[in-house]
Design an enzyme around this catalytic site. Sequence first.
Site, PDB file in Angstrom:
ATOM      1  N   HIS A  26       0.814  -1.221   0.000  1.00  0.00           N
ATOM      2  CA  HIS A  26       0.000   0.000   0.000  1.00  0.00           C
ATOM      3  C   HIS A  26       0.846   1.269   0.000  1.00  0.00           C
ATOM      4  O   HIS A  26       0.353   2.340  -0.335  1.00  0.00           O
ATOM      5  CB  HIS A  26      -1.031  -0.007   1.146  1.00  0.00           C
ATOM      6  CG  HIS A  26      -0.486   0.281   2.501  1.00  0.00           C
ATOM      7  ND1 HIS A  26      -0.170  -0.712   3.412  1.00  0.00           N
ATOM      8  CD2 HIS A  26      -0.220   1.445   3.130  1.00  0.00           C
ATOM      9  CE1 HIS A  26       0.260  -0.167   4.527  1.00  0.00           C
ATOM     10  NE2 HIS A  26       0.237   1.147   4.382  1.00  0.00           N
ATOM     11  N   ASP A  56       0.170  -7.529   1.266  1.00  0.00           N
ATOM     12  CA  ASP A  56       0.599  -6.150   1.514  1.00  0.00           C
ATOM     13  C   ASP A  56       2.123  -6.026   1.564  1.00  0.00           C
ATOM     14  O   ASP A  56       2.671  -5.320   2.388  1.00  0.00           O
ATOM     15  CB  ASP A  56      -0.036  -5.587   2.795  1.00  0.00           C
ATOM     16  CG  ASP A  56       0.055  -4.067   2.864  1.00  0.00           C
ATOM     17  OD1 ASP A  56       0.206  -3.423   1.802  1.00  0.00           O
ATOM     18  OD2 ASP A  56      -0.011  -3.519   3.983  1.00  0.00           O
ATOM     19  N   GLY A 132       3.299   6.777   7.506  1.00  0.00           N
ATOM     20  CA  GLY A 132       4.722   6.899   7.190  1.00  0.00           C
ATOM     21  C   GLY A 132       5.551   5.784   7.812  1.00  0.00           C
ATOM     22  O   GLY A 132       6.625   5.467   7.327  1.00  0.00           O
ATOM     23  N   ASN A 133       5.073   5.204   8.912  1.00  0.00           N
ATOM     24  CA  ASN A 133       5.752   4.045   9.500  1.00  0.00           C
ATOM     25  C   ASN A 133       5.502   2.780   8.689  1.00  0.00           C
ATOM     26  O   ASN A 133       6.231   1.803   8.821  1.00  0.00           O
ATOM     27  CB  ASN A 133       5.282   3.772  10.932  1.00  0.00           C
ATOM     28  CG  ASN A 133       5.986   4.591  11.970  1.00  0.00           C
ATOM     29  OD1 ASN A 133       5.417   5.528  12.515  1.00  0.00           O
ATOM     30  ND2 ASN A 133       7.223   4.257  12.246  1.00  0.00           N
ATOM     31  N   SER A 134       4.465   2.785   7.856  1.00  0.00           N
ATOM     32  CA  SER A 134       4.136   1.606   7.063  1.00  0.00           C
ATOM     33  C   SER A 134       5.341   1.147   6.260  1.00  0.00           C
ATOM     34  O   SER A 134       6.006   1.949   5.611  1.00  0.00           O
ATOM     35  CB  SER A 134       2.990   1.912   6.099  1.00  0.00           C
ATOM     36  OG  SER A 134       1.796   2.071   6.788  1.00  0.00           O
TER      37      SER A 134
END
Length: 184
Positions: A26, A56, A132-134
């Site tokens: 994502h 993902d 943003g940590n994704s």
Amino acid sequence: SDPTTLAGTGSGIVLSEDGYIVTNYHVIENAYKVTVTTDEGKEYDATVVGGDASSDTAVLKVEGEGFTPVTLGDSTKTKVGDQVVAIGTPYDTSLQNTVTSGYISAVRDNYRFSNLGRVLSVFQHDAAINSGNSGGPLCNMYGEVIGINSAKIASSNYENISFAIQISSVLDIINELKETGIVD
């Protein structure tokens, strides 16, 4: 120059000295251009090697060598109560390399994210993660990556309910994306 073009930020995990990186699908989905910025602030144009929406996960490649790869842990050994740290770039690049800590709250195999339309094997943890940590690493106290931070419950009624994809559950997918660019 297109006023409808948006930029996004995510985090990633260096897999190899020759520039393979894993992140969340994502994070790069529908991306026109992907740029990777290292801890030292050096920018690289990245190629999307492959991505898998159902898990993902996505693999990127930057040209270069001498990158410092992470050590992957065996996430099947992770238990409720284990201490963890989440590393990433929440919000924007001014907060690059942010580290938060917490504990594994639950080990959830084949957890259904109804709002995402996915079933993933995840760790629920309480280390603070934000947009943003994704794609960034969730590490155990040995410095090993045991998860890929992916989602959190965003609500004024809940705090610190975060999820990381168990690294052992997607390692075959990551390797297949790295080798062929697709998941068979």
